[in-house]
Scaffold this active site. Sequence first.
Site, PDB file in Angstrom:
ATOM      1  N   ASP A 173      23.687 -26.274  -3.514  1.00 35.35           N
ATOM      2  CA  ASP A 173      23.203 -26.488  -5.170  1.00 35.35           C
ATOM      3  C   ASP A 173      21.936 -25.739  -5.142  1.00 35.35           C
ATOM      4  O   ASP A 173      21.227 -25.953  -4.495  1.00 35.35           O
ATOM      5  CB  ASP A 173      24.117 -27.512  -5.205  1.00 35.35           C
ATOM      6  CG  ASP A 173      23.741 -27.818  -7.117  1.00 35.35           C
ATOM      7  OD1 ASP A 173      24.648 -28.310  -6.937  1.00 35.35           O
ATOM      8  OD2 ASP A 173      22.661 -27.104  -7.648  1.00 35.35           O
ATOM      9  N   LYS A 202      34.139 -14.824 -14.792  1.00 28.84           N
ATOM     10  CA  LYS A 202      34.879 -15.417 -15.332  1.00 28.84           C
ATOM     11  C   LYS A 202      36.115 -14.938 -14.137  1.00 28.84           C
ATOM     12  O   LYS A 202      36.643 -14.600 -13.072  1.00 28.84           O
ATOM     13  CB  LYS A 202      34.931 -17.409 -15.298  1.00 28.84           C
ATOM     14  CG  LYS A 202      33.454 -18.011 -15.217  1.00 28.84           C
ATOM     15  CD  LYS A 202      33.707 -18.764 -14.273  1.00 28.84           C
ATOM     16  CE  LYS A 202      32.771 -19.490 -14.215  1.00 28.84           C
ATOM     17  NZ  LYS A 202      32.820 -20.860 -13.299  1.00 28.84           N
ATOM     18  N   HIS A 250      28.209 -29.100 -25.692  1.00 31.44           N
ATOM     19  CA  HIS A 250      29.299 -29.681 -25.429  1.00 31.44           C
ATOM     20  C   HIS A 250      29.810 -30.481 -26.181  1.00 31.44           C
ATOM     21  O   HIS A 250      28.739 -31.551 -26.987  1.00 31.44           O
ATOM     22  CB  HIS A 250      29.974 -30.185 -24.160  1.00 31.44           C
ATOM     23  CG  HIS A 250      29.927 -29.608 -23.843  1.00 31.44           C
ATOM     24  ND1 HIS A 250      28.834 -28.450 -22.510  1.00 31.44           N
ATOM     25  CD2 HIS A 250      30.824 -28.073 -23.380  1.00 31.44           C
ATOM     26  CE1 HIS A 250      29.577 -27.382 -22.001  1.00 31.44           C
ATOM     27  NE2 HIS A 250      30.209 -26.756 -22.284  1.00 31.44           N
ATOM     28  N   ASP A 300      33.697 -18.488 -31.687  1.00 24.87           N
ATOM     29  CA  ASP A 300      35.033 -19.382 -30.983  1.00 24.87           C
ATOM     30  C   ASP A 300      36.150 -19.004 -31.570  1.00 24.87           C
ATOM     31  O   ASP A 300      36.519 -19.717 -33.078  1.00 24.87           O
ATOM     32  CB  ASP A 300      34.269 -21.232 -32.074  1.00 24.87           C
ATOM     33  CG  ASP A 300      33.554 -21.660 -31.329  1.00 24.87           C
ATOM     34  OD1 ASP A 300      32.902 -21.982 -30.317  1.00 24.87           O
ATOM     35  OD2 ASP A 300      32.707 -23.032 -32.309  1.00 24.87           O
ATOM     36  N   ASN A 340      23.717 -13.861 -11.662  1.00 26.93           N
ATOM     37  CA  ASN A 340      24.510 -14.916 -10.735  1.00 26.93           C
ATOM     38  C   ASN A 340      25.839 -15.462 -10.568  1.00 26.93           C
ATOM     39  O   ASN A 340      26.595 -15.772  -9.002  1.00 26.93           O
ATOM     40  CB  ASN A 340      24.316 -16.600 -11.299  1.00 26.93           C
ATOM     41  CG  ASN A 340      23.480 -17.900 -10.656  1.00 26.93           C
ATOM     42  OD1 ASN A 340      23.972 -17.707 -10.332  1.00 26.93           O
ATOM     43  ND2 ASN A 340      23.683 -18.770 -11.586  1.00 26.93           N
ATOM     44  N   TYR A 388      30.099 -15.102 -20.532  1.00 26.68           N
ATOM     45  CA  TYR A 388      30.273 -15.850 -19.352  1.00 26.68           C
ATOM     46  C   TYR A 388      32.461 -15.664 -18.985  1.00 26.68           C
ATOM     47  O   TYR A 388      32.620 -15.539 -17.827  1.00 26.68           O
ATOM     48  CB  TYR A 388      29.655 -17.176 -20.211  1.00 26.68           C
ATOM     49  CG  TYR A 388      31.242 -18.335 -19.490  1.00 26.68           C
ATOM     50  CD1 TYR A 388      30.804 -19.163 -18.599  1.00 26.68           C
ATOM     51  CD2 TYR A 388      32.208 -19.339 -20.225  1.00 26.68           C
ATOM     52  CE1 TYR A 388      31.283 -19.836 -17.566  1.00 26.68           C
ATOM     53  CE2 TYR A 388      32.577 -20.393 -19.742  1.00 26.68           C
ATOM     54  CZ  TYR A 388      32.418 -20.129 -18.192  1.00 26.68           C
ATOM     55  OH  TYR A 388      33.095 -21.403 -17.273  1.00 26.68           O
ATOM     56  N   THR A 438      37.825 -20.821 -16.591  1.00 25.42           N
ATOM     57  CA  THR A 438      37.977 -20.930 -17.391  1.00 25.42           C
ATOM     58  C   THR A 438      39.173 -19.792 -18.450  1.00 25.42           C
ATOM     59  O   THR A 438      39.281 -19.237 -18.567  1.00 25.42           O
ATOM     60  CB  THR A 438      36.357 -20.698 -17.733  1.00 25.42           C
ATOM     61  OG1 THR A 438      36.300 -20.863 -19.662  1.00 25.42           O
ATOM     62  CG2 THR A 438      36.141 -19.258 -17.985  1.00 25.42           C
ATOM     63  N   ALA A 460      27.870 -20.914 -10.134  1.00 27.20           N
ATOM     64  CA  ALA A 460      27.617 -20.474 -11.935  1.00 27.20           C
ATOM     65  C   ALA A 460      26.957 -20.712 -13.221  1.00 27.20           C
ATOM     66  O   ALA A 460      27.007 -21.850 -13.104  1.00 27.20           O
ATOM     67  CB  ALA A 460      29.628 -19.823 -12.093  1.00 27.20           C
ATOM     68  N   ILE A 504      23.180 -18.976  -3.853  1.00 28.39           N
ATOM     69  CA  ILE A 504      24.712 -18.779  -2.743  1.00 28.39           C
ATOM     70  C   ILE A 504      24.059 -16.458  -2.839  1.00 28.39           C
ATOM     71  O   ILE A 504      25.031 -16.227  -2.399  1.00 28.39           O
ATOM     72  CB  ILE A 504      25.917 -18.575  -3.286  1.00 28.39           C
ATOM     73  CG1 ILE A 504      25.757 -18.013  -4.918  1.00 28.39           C
ATOM     74  CG2 ILE A 504      27.034 -20.329  -3.450  1.00 28.39           C
ATOM     75  CD1 ILE A 504      27.961 -17.670  -5.536  1.00 28.39           C
TER      76      ILE A 504
HETATM   77  N1  UFG Z   1      31.560 -28.327 -31.841  1.00 25.68           N
HETATM   78  C1  UFG Z   1      31.464 -28.730 -33.067  1.00 25.68           C
HETATM   79  N2  UFG Z   1      29.243 -29.166 -33.452  1.00 25.68           N
HETATM   80  C2  UFG Z   1      28.848 -29.698 -31.858  1.00 25.68           C
HETATM   81  C3  UFG Z   1      28.976 -28.720 -30.728  1.00 25.68           C
HETATM   82  C4  UFG Z   1      30.877 -27.957 -30.876  1.00 25.68           C
HETATM   83  O1  UFG Z   1      31.651 -29.106 -34.105  1.00 25.68           O
HETATM   84  O2  UFG Z   1      27.969 -30.271 -32.169  1.00 25.68           O
HETATM   85  C5  UFG Z   1      33.058 -27.451 -32.306  1.00 25.68           C
HETATM   86  C6  UFG Z   1      33.046 -25.915 -31.851  1.00 25.68           C
HETATM   87  O3  UFG Z   1      32.707 -25.130 -32.678  1.00 25.68           O
HETATM   88  C7  UFG Z   1      34.239 -25.616 -30.953  1.00 25.68           C
HETATM   89  C8  UFG Z   1      34.343 -27.791 -30.183  1.00 25.68           C
HETATM   90  O4  UFG Z   1      33.107 -28.243 -31.323  1.00 25.68           O
HETATM   91  O5  UFG Z   1      35.015 -25.901 -31.736  1.00 25.68           O
HETATM   92  C9  UFG Z   1      34.089 -27.909 -28.862  1.00 25.68           C
HETATM   93  O6  UFG Z   1      33.175 -27.164 -28.675  1.00 25.68           O
HETATM   94  P1  UFG Z   1      32.667 -26.986 -27.213  1.00 25.68           P
HETATM   95  O7  UFG Z   1      30.647 -26.564 -27.498  1.00 25.68           O
HETATM   96  O8  UFG Z   1      32.638 -28.583 -26.741  1.00 25.68           O
HETATM   97  O9  UFG Z   1      33.570 -26.363 -26.112  1.00 25.68           O
HETATM   98  P2  UFG Z   1      34.250 -25.084 -26.145  1.00 25.68           P
HETATM   99  O10 UFG Z   1      35.467 -25.326 -27.107  1.00 25.68           O
HETATM  100  O11 UFG Z   1      32.743 -23.795 -27.098  1.00 25.68           O
HETATM  101  O12 UFG Z   1      33.816 -24.527 -25.000  1.00 25.68           O
HETATM  102  C10 UFG Z   1      34.152 -24.569 -24.219  1.00 25.68           C
HETATM  103  C11 UFG Z   1      34.093 -24.637 -22.300  1.00 25.68           C
HETATM  104  C12 UFG Z   1      33.104 -23.290 -22.173  1.00 25.68           C
HETATM  105  C13 UFG Z   1      34.430 -22.324 -22.221  1.00 25.68           C
HETATM  106  C14 UFG Z   1      35.239 -22.219 -23.684  1.00 25.68           C
HETATM  107  C15 UFG Z   1      36.269 -21.472 -23.659  1.00 25.68           C
HETATM  108  O13 UFG Z   1      33.365 -25.490 -22.567  1.00 25.68           O
HETATM  109  O14 UFG Z   1      32.611 -23.285 -20.664  1.00 25.68           O
HETATM  110  O15 UFG Z   1      35.754 -23.919 -24.203  1.00 25.68           O
HETATM  111  O16 UFG Z   1      36.574 -20.651 -25.370  1.00 25.68           O
HETATM  112  F1  UFG Z   1      34.129 -21.106 -22.033  1.00 25.68           F
END
Ligand code: UFG
Length: 329
Positions: free
Chosen positions: A31, A145, A189, A285, A92, A141, A117, A75, A52
């Site tokens: 890492d 992948k 997240h 989203d 990366n 991203y 993903t 990654a 890497i």
């Molecule tokens: N969300 C909110 N408020 C926040 C954060 C997130 O409403 O403060 C919503 C986002 O809009 C989304 C949901 O919560 O609808 C989940 O969001 P995350 O950021 O937790 O996760 P994502 O679904 O955006 O992302 C995940 C993975 C990524 C991957 C993606 C694929 O974490 O690695 O799914 O679309 F790329």
Amino acid sequence: MAILVLGGAGYIGSHTVYELIDQGEDVVIVDNLETGHIEAVHPKARFYEGDIRNRSFIDSVFDQESIEAVIHFAANSLVGESMTNPLKYYDNNLCGTKVLLESMVAHGIDKIVFSSTAATYGEPERVPILESDKTNPTNTYGETKLSMEKMFKWTGLAHGLRFVSLRYFNACGAHASGNIGEAHNPETHLIPLILQVPNGKREAISIYGTDYETKDGTCVRDYIHVTDLAQAHIKALNYLRAGNASDIFNLGNGVGFTVKEVIEAAREVTGHPIPAKVEGRRAGDPATLIASSEKARTVLGWNPEHADLKEIISSAWNWHKNHPNGYAN
Ligand code: UFG
């Protein structure tokens, strides 16, 4: 022989190392600690700090250790950052994997399990999403992948390497020991951001969009416990060990929850009112992402054990309330 875990100090990587060691595997971690945490490195794993993309470094690890297979988490993984700094992701994620594969081929290492993903699909044509569905990433991203998966495919055809690519949906939760959990900086997240409210680090959680075509207008996601993801990597490793062909598998629970449902579950788990404020949509989203994981269940024999949303949030809360600043003191 040992299993080499690249990115074994990161969130999903560290949880996979814990499961590998629990199952008696000998583990080597590489890492660069750019986003990983030294505190997340399992004390029984042998750790090499390095990148890497550095061929002589990765060669030296393969020269010093007797490596049977590689599990590759190394990654960058922030969707938003990948749109403002795409070349960082090409460098990366893609260049790093190219150097890794050159070194693996030179050292005769022919098995790799890859951290992919749901972002490889982009806006889905239907849910639940099948592995055979169209891949049309909507961010750099996901694009990198998907390209990494293709790099494994073509390298495999030329050099006999076999791979399993695991396309995760929304990874969440934390290890039962309480020793490791999710610690991103910046955090983007949903579940860790929600838990910052009862932890006193945030006034309210933002809801990004209430005008989606879903049951309550907020986005639907398939939340999958990180320990279940970790188990899938071990199943994938054993699948390759048994001589099976390269393949791609989705990993999710097959059940979707809206943003509002996740916030409500967190209120119940924490006993905190967790105020929420509605904001506009976050760019890129998709409305609904739900996995079909039938293939992983039938072919790999994978069985997620922590499908209950409140159980997932409880495990995340157990980590975050004891580590409000992540791994920092
Ligand atoms: N969300 C909110 N408020 C926040 C954060 C997130 O409403 O403060 C919503 C986002 O809009 C989304 C949901 O919560 O609808 C989940 O969001 P995350 O950021 O937790 O996760 P994502 O679904 O955006 O992302 C995940 C993975 C990524 C991957 C993606 C694929 O974490 O690695 O799914 O679309 F790329």
